[in-house]
Design a protein around this motif. Structure first.
Motif, PDB file in Angstrom:
ATOM      1  N   ARG A  46      -6.128  61.268 -24.000  1.00 37.00           N
ATOM      2  CA  ARG A  46      -6.744  60.550 -24.212  1.00 37.00           C
ATOM      3  C   ARG A  46      -6.957  59.184 -23.747  1.00 37.00           C
ATOM      4  NH1 ARG A  46     -11.553  64.654 -25.514  1.00 37.00           N
ATOM      5  NH2 ARG A  46     -10.282  66.222 -26.761  1.00 37.00           N
ATOM      6  N   ASP A  84     -12.921  53.436 -15.120  1.00 39.38           N
ATOM      7  CA  ASP A  84     -14.323  54.339 -15.164  1.00 39.38           C
ATOM      8  C   ASP A  84     -14.051  55.815 -16.357  1.00 39.38           C
ATOM      9  OD1 ASP A  84     -15.664  52.342 -14.219  1.00 39.38           O
ATOM     10  OD2 ASP A  84     -14.510  53.811 -11.998  1.00 39.38           O
ATOM     11  N   GLU A  85     -12.839  56.023 -16.295  1.00 41.51           N
ATOM     12  CA  GLU A  85     -12.401  56.639 -17.551  1.00 41.51           C
ATOM     13  C   GLU A  85     -13.331  56.812 -18.878  1.00 41.51           C
ATOM     14  OE1 GLU A  85     -10.518  60.344 -16.939  1.00 41.51           O
ATOM     15  OE2 GLU A  85     -10.268  59.420 -14.523  1.00 41.51           O
ATOM     16  N   PRO A  86     -14.009  57.721 -18.773  1.00 39.28           N
ATOM     17  CA  PRO A  86     -14.332  58.138 -20.591  1.00 39.28           C
ATOM     18  C   PRO A  86     -13.107  58.050 -21.313  1.00 39.28           C
ATOM     19  CG  PRO A  86     -15.462  59.259 -19.664  1.00 39.28           C
ATOM     20  CD  PRO A  86     -14.584  58.473 -18.365  1.00 39.28           C
ATOM     21  N   GLU A  88     -13.441  60.148 -23.745  1.00 37.30           N
ATOM     22  CA  GLU A  88     -13.732  61.672 -24.271  1.00 37.30           C
ATOM     23  C   GLU A  88     -12.782  62.576 -23.383  1.00 37.30           C
ATOM     24  OE1 GLU A  88     -16.022  59.951 -24.172  1.00 37.30           O
ATOM     25  OE2 GLU A  88     -17.509  60.581 -22.779  1.00 37.30           O
ATOM     26  N   ARG A  89     -12.175  61.747 -22.078  1.00 32.47           N
ATOM     27  CA  ARG A  89     -11.966  63.351 -20.838  1.00 32.47           C
ATOM     28  C   ARG A  89     -10.493  62.750 -21.321  1.00 32.47           C
ATOM     29  NH1 ARG A  89     -12.188  63.380 -14.909  1.00 32.47           N
ATOM     30  NH2 ARG A  89     -14.733  63.164 -15.357  1.00 32.47           N
ATOM     31  N   GLU A  90      -9.801  64.391 -20.922  1.00 30.17           N
ATOM     32  CA  GLU A  90      -8.818  64.044 -21.257  1.00 30.17           C
ATOM     33  C   GLU A  90      -8.453  64.159 -19.245  1.00 30.17           C
ATOM     34  OE1 GLU A  90      -7.525  68.096 -22.171  1.00 30.17           O
ATOM     35  OE2 GLU A  90      -8.745  67.767 -23.943  1.00 30.17           O
ATOM     36  N   ASP A  92      -6.147  63.961 -16.421  1.00 26.65           N
ATOM     37  CA  ASP A  92      -5.534  65.426 -15.559  1.00 26.65           C
ATOM     38  C   ASP A  92      -3.807  65.453 -14.674  1.00 26.65           C
ATOM     39  OD1 ASP A  92      -6.318  64.138 -12.889  1.00 26.65           O
ATOM     40  OD2 ASP A  92      -8.780  64.694 -13.525  1.00 26.65           O
ATOM     41  N   HIS A  93      -3.735  63.785 -15.261  1.00 33.59           N
ATOM     42  CA  HIS A  93      -2.410  63.753 -14.284  1.00 33.59           C
ATOM     43  C   HIS A  93      -1.678  62.650 -15.216  1.00 33.59           C
ATOM     44  CE1 HIS A  93      -4.808  60.013 -13.406  1.00 33.59           C
ATOM     45  NE2 HIS A  93      -3.806  59.919 -12.738  1.00 33.59           N
TER      46      HIS A  93
END
Lengths: 250, 250
Positions: A46, A84-86, A88-90, A92-93
């Motif tokens: 994360r 913009d990635e929060p 709490e998001r994993e 994906d790369h």
DNA sequence: GCACACACTTAACCTGCGTTAGATGCGAAT
DNA sequence: ATTCGCATCTAACGCAGGTTAAGTGTGTGC
């Protein structure tokens, strides 16, 4: 160390001295220096901060279980990670370095303060985000529908144009710290075939390679081979043209 | 007509009745109905509104001068066009319909009001935007590094999963209004080879096609063939796991 | 009912690119 | 100076997938 992101942003909207100072300060709070071949962040992690690349080259990639790898993008000085990635998001790369890299970790509060108090800066940053999406779409086209020769030529044109936008070209030359295997993973080809294609580009006088640098003696011809149209990079800001009906009668 | 975007958004954050009503109202002000095979917006145009797809299938694509075409994404009910595109930017690709399509044009003021007054809705929408980017990356990997069989299988898995997320699957079946030529342009293959691959998938009992619909009798097996990992779709919201050190001692 | 356009299918053939396997060269570490 | 590792390069061979060209439905408009 110059904040090359500013070079790009100023093409979109004229920034105030205040904007520039704020971004510079935000980029100074947390610095990270990495060696070549290190992971910046791995799939599944994360992201806690937003990466701003200051110096050196990195790349985004995904792999399949059996080792096949696709490079999804190159990250050059002046590029932002995933603004913009929060947290709490994993991911994906993954992202890894190709050369020694210096980057700034921008705190999310600073970014929020930009969104709040620096509208032109915020607008320019969102322009950046959109350009990133456009580049990804162009890569899908590149890998899906261009021939090997076109793909390599196109990639070289893109890298040159993006480096030029942040003042990192010297005449018709620029850095190219990529092995042929890495070029292969970026274009969906095999390393052997990349070698063949590079030979051809060289013998056609379109590309010269030495010392981890490339020279493009005839950029126009290379762009024609690549069917390269720089519009997708959205490097140059154009306000909506005032249409005829908007203009006061002269 | 159901606003299928809500199905997805509610998986990310629980929306209030107020949020739902606001979005529903925004999606009712301007409706557009298109027939199959029409352009929604063409490369070079400037989008004036944001498209919300309500019903029917569309696709994003780019073409090269000589006619080669790459489909970049499929737009399904519940998908948003390009929510962050400012109107002064020219489209770098086109969007066209595959079936009759109903869409809502969201006014930018409404979107701004969402950003201002509906924080969870705004958060969910930005989640959507990020998922779109992740899908585009996965497509680059798909076209660049998967075999023909894997590519087709992967595309079918993705479409099924996305339709399921908005309640448009019936058991193991769903709509598939794509010609083999369109499948080819989405996967970077030729139409003839798509035909060969579909034969194999059929004879392996993994796919059944009739009447512009597909049935996937053994989804798990198909996902294995495709090396499909649905994580990239980010369809299910997960708040950051409380790690062990964050938990109070029980 | 016929004509037309399209989608799907099949077959024969071909080629762009992958695979495998070495050879060569060079910089970094010791 | 020697070794090791890695990148580049070459050659021989093989195949996944492209191309071309028919043939066969099948739905639509007239």
């Amino acid at each position: 160390m110059p904040i090359r992101l500013l070079n790009k942003l100023q093409q979109f909207s004229p920034l105030t001295e205040n904007d520039r100072l704020f971004l510079r300060a935000a980029a100074e709070r947390r610095r990270l220096m990495l060696r070549a071949g290190e992971e910046v962040i791995a799939e599944g992690e994360r992201p806690t901060a937003v990466f701003l690349f200051l110096e050196g080259w990195a790349y985004r990639y995904k792999t399949l279980d059996d080792g096949r790898r696709q490079i999804l993008a190159f990250l050059l000085p002046g590029d932002l990670g995933d603004p913009d990635e929060p947290p709490e998001r994993e991911m994906d790369h993954s992202i890894a370095t190709l050369t020694p890299v210096t980057l700034a970790e921008l705190a999310r509060e600073d970014l929020e303060r930009i969104a709040g108090g620096h509208p032109t800066l915020a607008e320019a940053l969102s322009w950046e985000t959109l350009a990133r999406g456009a580049i990804q779409r162009e890569w899908t086209l590149n890998v899906g529908r261009r021939t090997a020769l076109e793909r390599i030529a196109h990639l070289l044109c893109e890298l040159f144009a993006r480096l030029a936008a942040v003042g990192l070209t010297q005449g018709s030359a620029c850095a190219l710290p990529l092995s042929q295997a890495e070029l292969a993973d970026a274009t969906g080809l095999s390393a052997v075939h990349v070698n063949r294609v590079l030979q051809q580009l060289r013998s056609d006088g379109l590309v010269r390679l030495h010392d981890r640098r490339m020279e493009l003696p005839d950029l126009t011809a290379l762009q024609q081979v690549a069917k390269f149209n720089p519009a997708y990079l959205h490097l140059h800001y154009r306000r909506a043209r005032p249409d005829a009906e908007d203009l006061p009668v002269a």
